[in-house]
Scaffold this motif. Sequence first.
Motif, PDB file in Angstrom:
ATOM      1  N   ALA A 100       0.808  -1.224   0.000  1.00 40.02           N
ATOM      2  CA  ALA A 100       0.000   0.000   0.000  1.00 40.02           C
ATOM      3  C   ALA A 100       0.845   1.279   0.000  1.00 40.02           C
ATOM      4  CB  ALA A 100      -0.971  -0.009   1.176  1.00 40.02           C
ATOM      5  N   PRO A 101       1.893   1.389   0.826  1.00 37.02           N
ATOM      6  CA  PRO A 101       2.692   2.614   0.793  1.00 37.02           C
ATOM      7  C   PRO A 101       3.373   2.849  -0.548  1.00 37.02           C
ATOM      8  CG  PRO A 101       3.130   1.376   2.800  1.00 37.02           C
ATOM      9  CD  PRO A 101       2.326   0.487   1.909  1.00 37.02           C
ATOM     10  N   VAL A 102       3.846   1.784  -1.181  1.00 34.20           N
ATOM     11  CA  VAL A 102       4.541   1.930  -2.458  1.00 34.20           C
ATOM     12  C   VAL A 102       3.563   2.381  -3.544  1.00 34.20           C
ATOM     13  CG1 VAL A 102       5.960   0.774  -4.187  1.00 34.20           C
ATOM     14  CG2 VAL A 102       6.243   0.209  -1.772  1.00 34.20           C
ATOM     15  N   VAL A 103       2.374   1.797  -3.553  1.00 31.16           N
ATOM     16  CA  VAL A 103       1.360   2.201  -4.525  1.00 31.16           C
ATOM     17  C   VAL A 103       0.934   3.648  -4.272  1.00 31.16           C
ATOM     18  CG1 VAL A 103      -0.957   1.749  -5.409  1.00 31.16           C
ATOM     19  CG2 VAL A 103       0.565  -0.161  -4.866  1.00 31.16           C
ATOM     20  N   ALA A 104       0.740   4.001  -3.016  1.00 35.05           N
ATOM     21  CA  ALA A 104       0.366   5.379  -2.683  1.00 35.05           C
ATOM     22  C   ALA A 104       1.438   6.364  -3.148  1.00 35.05           C
ATOM     23  CB  ALA A 104       0.138   5.513  -1.181  1.00 35.05           C
ATOM     24  N   GLY A 105       2.696   5.977  -2.998  1.00 34.13           N
ATOM     25  CA  GLY A 105       3.792   6.833  -3.448  1.00 34.13           C
ATOM     26  C   GLY A 105       3.785   7.049  -4.950  1.00 34.13           C
ATOM     27  N   GLU A 106       3.258   6.071  -5.700  1.00 30.68           N
ATOM     28  CA  GLU A 106       3.135   6.221  -7.151  1.00 30.68           C
ATOM     29  C   GLU A 106       2.085   7.272  -7.504  1.00 30.68           C
ATOM     30  OE1 GLU A 106       4.530   4.182 -10.161  1.00 30.68           O
ATOM     31  OE2 GLU A 106       5.993   4.604  -8.587  1.00 30.68           O
ATOM     32  N   TYR A 107       0.985   7.272  -6.777  1.00 27.81           N
ATOM     33  CA  TYR A 107      -0.098   8.208  -7.067  1.00 27.81           C
ATOM     34  C   TYR A 107       0.182   9.610  -6.532  1.00 27.81           C
ATOM     35  CZ  TYR A 107      -3.052   4.393  -8.703  1.00 27.81           C
ATOM     36  OH  TYR A 107      -3.570   3.338  -9.410  1.00 27.81           O
ATOM     37  N   GLY A 111       4.033  13.413  -1.774  1.00 23.73           N
ATOM     38  CA  GLY A 111       3.541  13.196  -0.418  1.00 23.73           C
ATOM     39  C   GLY A 111       2.094  12.748  -0.449  1.00 23.73           C
ATOM     40  N   VAL A 112       1.747  11.819   0.423  1.00 25.64           N
ATOM     41  CA  VAL A 112       0.397  11.251   0.446  1.00 25.64           C
ATOM     42  C   VAL A 112      -0.451  11.982   1.485  1.00 25.64           C
ATOM     43  CG1 VAL A 112      -0.976   9.154   0.673  1.00 25.64           C
ATOM     44  CG2 VAL A 112       1.388   9.005  -0.172  1.00 25.64           C
ATOM     45  N   PRO A 113      -1.523  12.662   1.042  1.00 27.40           N
ATOM     46  CA  PRO A 113      -2.369  13.402   1.985  1.00 27.40           C
ATOM     47  C   PRO A 113      -3.381  12.494   2.673  1.00 27.40           C
ATOM     48  CG  PRO A 113      -3.159  13.734  -0.251  1.00 27.40           C
ATOM     49  CD  PRO A 113      -1.935  12.846  -0.354  1.00 27.40           C
ATOM     50  N   LEU A 114      -3.539  12.695   3.972  1.00 25.91           N
ATOM     51  CA  LEU A 114      -4.520  11.944   4.758  1.00 25.91           C
ATOM     52  C   LEU A 114      -5.287  12.931   5.631  1.00 25.91           C
ATOM     53  CD1 LEU A 114      -2.168   9.072   5.998  1.00 25.91           C
ATOM     54  CD2 LEU A 114      -3.782   8.941   4.088  1.00 25.91           C
ATOM     55  N   ARG A 115      -6.593  12.701   5.770  1.00 25.13           N
ATOM     56  CA  ARG A 115      -7.409  13.603   6.588  1.00 25.13           C
ATOM     57  C   ARG A 115      -8.740  12.928   6.921  1.00 25.13           C
ATOM     58  NH1 ARG A 115      -8.201  19.250   7.553  1.00 25.13           N
ATOM     59  NH2 ARG A 115     -10.411  19.744   7.780  1.00 25.13           N
ATOM     60  N   ASP A 116      -9.239  13.237   8.114  1.00 28.39           N
ATOM     61  CA  ASP A 116     -10.585  12.836   8.538  1.00 28.39           C
ATOM     62  C   ASP A 116     -10.818  11.331   8.457  1.00 28.39           C
ATOM     63  OD1 ASP A 116     -11.120  15.503   9.010  1.00 28.39           O
ATOM     64  OD2 ASP A 116     -12.111  15.832   7.084  1.00 28.39           O
ATOM     65  N   VAL A 132      -2.585  15.602   7.313  1.00 28.60           N
ATOM     66  CA  VAL A 132      -1.380  14.778   7.451  1.00 28.60           C
ATOM     67  C   VAL A 132      -0.802  14.536   6.064  1.00 28.60           C
ATOM     68  CG1 VAL A 132      -0.467  12.562   8.252  1.00 28.60           C
ATOM     69  CG2 VAL A 132      -2.361  13.671   9.493  1.00 28.60           C
ATOM     70  N   LEU A 133       0.501  14.714   5.922  1.00 28.58           N
ATOM     71  CA  LEU A 133       1.169  14.439   4.653  1.00 28.58           C
ATOM     72  C   LEU A 133       2.304  13.458   4.922  1.00 28.58           C
ATOM     73  CD1 LEU A 133       1.139  15.349   1.626  1.00 28.58           C
ATOM     74  CD2 LEU A 133       3.100  16.796   2.229  1.00 28.58           C
ATOM     75  N   ILE A 134       2.195  12.259   4.364  1.00 30.22           N
ATOM     76  CA  ILE A 134       3.249  11.262   4.504  1.00 30.22           C
ATOM     77  C   ILE A 134       4.298  11.538   3.434  1.00 30.22           C
ATOM     78  CG2 ILE A 134       3.808   8.813   4.592  1.00 30.22           C
ATOM     79  CD1 ILE A 134       1.823   9.750   6.760  1.00 30.22           C
ATOM     80  N   VAL A 193      -5.617   4.688  -1.378  1.00 32.23           N
ATOM     81  CA  VAL A 193      -5.385   4.192  -2.731  1.00 32.23           C
ATOM     82  C   VAL A 193      -6.692   3.689  -3.355  1.00 32.23           C
ATOM     83  CG1 VAL A 193      -4.331   2.295  -4.041  1.00 32.23           C
ATOM     84  CG2 VAL A 193      -2.941   3.650  -2.450  1.00 32.23           C
ATOM     85  N   GLU A 194      -7.460   2.946  -2.589  1.00 30.18           N
ATOM     86  CA  GLU A 194      -8.669   2.335  -3.143  1.00 30.18           C
ATOM     87  C   GLU A 194      -9.776   3.353  -3.403  1.00 30.18           C
ATOM     88  OE1 GLU A 194      -9.868  -1.131  -0.940  1.00 30.18           O
ATOM     89  OE2 GLU A 194      -7.829  -1.947  -0.965  1.00 30.18           O
TER      90      GLU A 194
END
Length: 200
Positions: A100-107, A111-116, A132-134, A193-194
């Motif tokens: 999941a982290p690797v796929v998220a990094g592709e999209y 940085g991967v944004p997360l919230r709520d 949150v930004l990973i 991702v999903e």
Amino acid sequence: MDLLEAGEALAAECARYTAMGWMRGTSGNLSVVLDRDPLRLAVTVSGKDKGELTADDVVIIDAEGATTDPVKIPSAEAGLHGRIAQVSGAGAVIHVHAMAPVVAGEYWPRGVPLRDLEMLKGFGRSAHDDDVLIPVVPNSQDMRVLGDAFEVGYRKDTPALIVARHGVYVWGDDLHQARHRAECLDWLLRFTVETRRDNR
């Protein structure tokens, strides 16, 4: 924690992550801090099936990832473990190859944004109104390059780093906290991702 205790704990965690599919073959590495001054960590050795590690399959490294052990070879990524522990003050660092982290990094390569999301609480952040930004950094075989990239994006309240097309680093005060954060982050990134069509 002495080296034997560290080895037992690291081997147990590696077996857990292998069963989850996060440490396939010989991939991934874990570490725990043994001393702070000077910084010394116990890190899993290189080239062994992580599901079959024993308490003896660890080696002591310094902040640069170097060891004085004449036989055991630390992971090639040991230097980044040292850098993360030094900068963040973490007591344990885990590096796994969860998908999941690797796929998220592709999209989201910036940085991967997360919230709520409720699961953010398990990652150490707020469930609502908390952006949150990973961080995501390009992969490199040079741990100094990766360490510099880690420091540029480091935030004390975001204990994770995605290395593009490689894996994820997560850290905490100890192995249990790092594990819990990694498990929650994996859920968060799977969800993101999903449902990415709604997030673009």
